[in-house]
Design a protein around this motif. Sequence first.
Motif, PDB file in Angstrom:
ATOM      1  N   HIS A  58       0.870  -1.176   0.000  1.00  0.00           N
ATOM      2  CA  HIS A  58       0.000   0.000   0.000  1.00  0.00           C
ATOM      3  C   HIS A  58       0.904   1.222   0.000  1.00  0.00           C
ATOM      4  O   HIS A  58       1.977   1.230   0.636  1.00  0.00           O
ATOM      5  CB  HIS A  58      -0.888  -0.014   1.250  1.00  0.00           C
ATOM      6  N   TYR A  68      -7.394  -8.417  -3.596  1.00  0.00           N
ATOM      7  CA  TYR A  68      -8.637  -8.026  -2.927  1.00  0.00           C
ATOM      8  C   TYR A  68      -9.826  -8.864  -3.409  1.00  0.00           C
ATOM      9  O   TYR A  68     -10.698  -9.228  -2.608  1.00  0.00           O
ATOM     10  CB  TYR A  68      -8.905  -6.539  -3.132  1.00  0.00           C
ATOM     11  N   GLN A  94      -7.634  -6.340  12.348  1.00  0.00           N
ATOM     12  CA  GLN A  94      -6.604  -5.367  11.999  1.00  0.00           C
ATOM     13  C   GLN A  94      -5.634  -5.247  13.152  1.00  0.00           C
ATOM     14  O   GLN A  94      -5.970  -4.706  14.201  1.00  0.00           O
ATOM     15  CB  GLN A  94      -7.274  -4.015  11.678  1.00  0.00           C
ATOM     16  N   GLN A 134      -5.193   4.210  10.920  1.00  0.00           N
ATOM     17  CA  GLN A 134      -5.355   5.367  10.046  1.00  0.00           C
ATOM     18  C   GLN A 134      -5.446   4.962   8.574  1.00  0.00           C
ATOM     19  O   GLN A 134      -6.287   5.468   7.832  1.00  0.00           O
ATOM     20  CB  GLN A 134      -4.198   6.348  10.242  1.00  0.00           C
ATOM     21  N   HIS A 135      -4.595   4.063   8.154  1.00  0.00           N
ATOM     22  CA  HIS A 135      -4.642   3.544   6.788  1.00  0.00           C
ATOM     23  C   HIS A 135      -5.076   2.085   6.744  1.00  0.00           C
ATOM     24  O   HIS A 135      -5.729   1.657   5.793  1.00  0.00           O
ATOM     25  CB  HIS A 135      -3.269   3.685   6.119  1.00  0.00           C
ATOM     26  N   ASN A 186      -7.231   0.334   8.527  1.00  0.00           N
ATOM     27  CA  ASN A 186      -8.648  -0.033   8.650  1.00  0.00           C
ATOM     28  C   ASN A 186      -9.337  -0.054   7.294  1.00  0.00           C
ATOM     29  O   ASN A 186     -10.190  -0.918   7.035  1.00  0.00           O
ATOM     30  CB  ASN A 186      -9.364   0.921   9.604  1.00  0.00           C
ATOM     31  N   ALA A 187      -9.010   0.879   6.416  1.00  0.00           N
ATOM     32  CA  ALA A 187      -9.603   0.869   5.077  1.00  0.00           C
ATOM     33  C   ALA A 187      -9.198  -0.377   4.313  1.00  0.00           C
ATOM     34  O   ALA A 187     -10.004  -0.972   3.577  1.00  0.00           O
ATOM     35  CB  ALA A 187      -9.190   2.126   4.315  1.00  0.00           C
ATOM     36  N   ARG A 195     -11.201  -3.303   5.896  1.00  0.00           N
ATOM     37  CA  ARG A 195     -12.615  -3.244   5.494  1.00  0.00           C
ATOM     38  C   ARG A 195     -12.789  -3.756   4.067  1.00  0.00           C
ATOM     39  O   ARG A 195     -13.812  -4.366   3.738  1.00  0.00           O
ATOM     40  CB  ARG A 195     -13.139  -1.819   5.615  1.00  0.00           C
ATOM     41  N   ALA A 196     -11.805  -3.510   3.234  1.00  0.00           N
ATOM     42  CA  ALA A 196     -11.885  -3.969   1.841  1.00  0.00           C
ATOM     43  C   ALA A 196     -11.777  -5.484   1.724  1.00  0.00           C
ATOM     44  O   ALA A 196     -12.016  -6.033   0.644  1.00  0.00           O
ATOM     45  CB  ALA A 196     -10.788  -3.302   1.005  1.00  0.00           C
TER      46      ALA A 196
END
Length: 333
Positions: A72, A89, A102, A108-109, A111-112, A115-116
């Motif tokens: 990422h 993904y 997680q 900050q980064h 979690n996104a 979630r994906a």
Amino acid sequence: MTSSWLQQHDSATVVIFRALQLGDMLCAVPALRALRTALPRARISLVGLPWAEQFASRFGRYIDEFIVFPGHAAFPEQAVRLDQLHDFYAGIRARRFDLALQMHGNGQHSNAIVRAFGARAMAGFGAGPGGKDEYLIPFPDTGAEPLRLLALATGLGAPACGAQLEFPLTGADQRELEASGITRSLAPGSYLCIHPGARSADKCWPPARFAAVADQLAIDPRLTTVLTGSPAEAPLTAAVARLMRRAPVDAAGPLSIGAMAALMRRARLLICNDTGVSHIAAGLGLRSVVIFSKADIRRWAPLDQQLHRCLWDPFGEQAQTVIDQARTLLSLR
């Protein structure tokens, strides 16, 4: 999601995200142990950096499957493999994990990213309360890293099964060490290990300081100094060796992490920078002196302060303190 979630999902599928280096991964072992104890029949998958496949294999009691993370842009540990992102993904989402956990920082980064994954429920560290089917707790501002991660597992309802680290050795580790010939003249307990390297050069204590410490501790003729390191650290161990009055055994280069750990387990002491091998020592129960210069010592120091002596010395001024702490540890029975 409530803290009773784990008790309700003994046969769940769980995916954990922690894409970090060796020391960071070893600090997660108490949390992984707690999760496995709570979910003995669950299938637990780890998403991590490519190197961590060997970590997942070593800790097969806690991890059933390893999935390579393609990276990422916000994470410096590896360059993003753009050609792999879509399939990564899509593959994760198609599996519909019961829980995505997680364990990669404050969220900050990360979690996104988690979630994906498209899991039915998610847990981790985060600033907000989270959405439906989410269990987020604030990332602790203080405390040792193993305890921070363990707090997440116990918040989900897992039992705290101790905060001690582990580093299980395998038969392959022992065979590799024996085949190297390094221990041919090294009886168990007859040597100390010095590991002068670290992933970041600015975390390394000066080679001259390691050499001076080694010479002082080797005054006892029965105690040999063994220098350890990765192949990339061989020039550094060679520099330390050149500065020593008494020639050490330079074991840098050919050994895997597991064989190096097998070598360390037979030692009386480890002296190192704040790097992954300090957590290997904690997992082995090997006495150590750990020199910090950059990282938060309260967060990354081993928990047992009697077995592991940590000091802050960014400018290489505390060589005598290192010697004194090492002698104290060597005198313990």
